[in-house]
Design an enzyme around this catalytic site. Structure first.
Site, PDB file in Angstrom:
ATOM      1  N   HIS A  20      42.277  69.221  30.166  1.00 38.65           N
ATOM      2  CA  HIS A  20      42.829  68.643  31.401  1.00 38.65           C
ATOM      3  C   HIS A  20      41.899  67.543  31.930  1.00 38.65           C
ATOM      4  CE1 HIS A  20      44.772  72.827  32.127  1.00 38.65           C
ATOM      5  NE2 HIS A  20      45.753  71.997  31.810  1.00 38.65           N
ATOM      6  N   LYS A  44      55.564  82.690  39.966  1.00 40.52           N
ATOM      7  CA  LYS A  44      54.708  82.963  38.789  1.00 40.52           C
ATOM      8  C   LYS A  44      53.540  83.830  39.226  1.00 40.52           C
ATOM      9  CE  LYS A  44      55.099  79.117  35.508  1.00 40.52           C
ATOM     10  NZ  LYS A  44      54.352  77.991  34.939  1.00 40.52           N
ATOM     11  N   ARG A  93      49.611  67.012  23.824  1.00 36.28           N
ATOM     12  CA  ARG A  93      48.595  67.374  22.828  1.00 36.28           C
ATOM     13  C   ARG A  93      49.119  67.202  21.424  1.00 36.28           C
ATOM     14  NH1 ARG A  93      47.704  72.920  25.870  1.00 36.28           N
ATOM     15  NH2 ARG A  93      49.921  72.652  25.633  1.00 36.28           N
ATOM     16  N   SER A 131      45.273  76.388  28.682  1.00 37.25           N
ATOM     17  CA  SER A 131      44.840  77.437  29.620  1.00 37.25           C
ATOM     18  C   SER A 131      45.202  78.811  29.075  1.00 37.25           C
ATOM     19  CB  SER A 131      45.516  77.257  30.980  1.00 37.25           C
ATOM     20  OG  SER A 131      45.175  76.035  31.552  1.00 37.25           O
TER      21      SER A 131
HETATM   22  O1  PNS Z   1      50.667  72.934  33.648  1.00 34.02           O
HETATM   23  P1  PNS Z   1      52.133  73.183  33.564  1.00 34.02           P
HETATM   24  O2  PNS Z   1      52.435  74.606  33.929  1.00 34.02           O
HETATM   25  O3  PNS Z   1      52.708  72.774  32.245  1.00 34.02           O
HETATM   26  O4  PNS Z   1      52.824  72.244  34.689  1.00 34.02           O
HETATM   27  C1  PNS Z   1      54.205  72.289  34.906  1.00 34.02           C
HETATM   28  C2  PNS Z   1      54.575  71.558  36.207  1.00 34.02           C
HETATM   29  C3  PNS Z   1      53.762  72.084  37.373  1.00 34.02           C
HETATM   30  C4  PNS Z   1      54.308  70.081  36.065  1.00 34.02           C
HETATM   31  C5  PNS Z   1      56.084  71.785  36.434  1.00 34.02           C
HETATM   32  O5  PNS Z   1      56.368  73.138  36.328  1.00 34.02           O
HETATM   33  C6  PNS Z   1      56.548  71.305  37.799  1.00 34.02           C
HETATM   34  O6  PNS Z   1      56.589  70.126  38.076  1.00 34.02           O
HETATM   35  N1  PNS Z   1      56.900  72.258  38.686  1.00 34.02           N
HETATM   36  C7  PNS Z   1      57.342  71.964  40.026  1.00 34.02           C
HETATM   37  C8  PNS Z   1      58.822  72.337  40.236  1.00 34.02           C
HETATM   38  C9  PNS Z   1      59.720  71.229  39.715  1.00 34.02           C
HETATM   39  O7  PNS Z   1      59.665  70.112  40.154  1.00 34.02           O
HETATM   40  N2  PNS Z   1      60.547  71.599  38.721  1.00 34.02           N
HETATM   41  C10 PNS Z   1      61.398  70.657  38.041  1.00 34.02           C
HETATM   42  C11 PNS Z   1      60.599  69.906  36.987  1.00 34.02           C
HETATM   43  S1  PNS Z   1      61.646  69.193  35.816  1.00 34.02           S
END
Ligand code: PNS
Length: 181
Positions: A20, A44, A93, A131
């Site tokens: 990250h 979550k 990645r 993670s």
């Molecule tokens: O590190 P991650 O878990 O891959 O990040 C995912 C994240 C936080 C970017 C994604 O889950 C997100 O944007 N969540 C917020 C809710 C949202 O906007 N959902 C629609 C996204 S298409």
């Protein structure tokens, strides 16, 4: 005078990894201001609290003056509107990441047409670092040194009450010869 480009690098960061941080460094070099935004998702069950995740990111991001760390809830596009961000940064990645990332970018574009998602490739040395894998390794007593900031490694060992054995012949190992400490 050209407008300042504000980019958001969102994620769960549970916990932050050196992969990250590689992405944060790349984004900080490209955009005027970068907000690392930690998702606070009540549905979550993260291993670490949002406060812990933000704290470690803030410590790690001190070296980049144009990076701030914040937290958000709800839709990412709403947070981007609130902050006036033009760009979302996501790391890719490997190809396996790409389809899911593209779907997310397209949904975000549907919800907020002027918001652009930029994919940055991870350096190959971090291509396997996530993670979830780091948590799994730490939970089974493996060494996560070099994969996450030192204080995060310590928090993982403490959380799982597991420490990797000291490296052979390393008397200076701060964990001591028994691996405890
Ligand atoms: O590190 P991650 O878990 O891959 O990040 C995912 C994240 C936080 C970017 C994604 O889950 C997100 O944007 N969540 C917020 C809710 C949202 O906007 N959902 C629609 C996204 S298409």
């Amino acid at each position: 005078m050209s407008a300042v480009t504000l980019a958001i690098y969102p994620g769960s960061f549970d916990p932050v990894t050196n992969g990250h941080l590689d992405l944060v460094e790349q984004a900080a070099a490209v955009f005027d201001h970068v907000i690392v935004a930690v998702l606070q998702n009540p549905t979550k069950s993260p291993l670490f609290t949002v406060g812990e995740r933000v704290h470690w990111l803030r410590n790690a991001a001190r070296r980049w003056p144009n990076v701030e760390v914040d937290q958000f809830q709800g839709l990412l596009v709403d947070y981007a509107r609130l902050r006036g961000a033009a760009v979302i940064v996501r790391g890719v990645r490997e190809m396996a990441d790409f389809e899911a990332e593209r779907r997310m970018a397209q949904m975000n574009r549907h919800l907020h047409p002027s918001l652009v998602t930029v994919f940055l490739p991870s350096h190959s040395q971090y291509a396997y670092v996530s993670s979830s894998l780091v948590k799994e390794v730490a939970s089974l007593g493996g060494d996560v040194g070099g994969l996450v900031p030192d204080e995060v490694a310590e928090a993982l060992y403490a959380r799982f009450a597991q420490r990797p054995p000291a490296a052979e012949g390393s008397e200076s190992n701060p964990r001591g010869p028994s691996g405890a400490g």
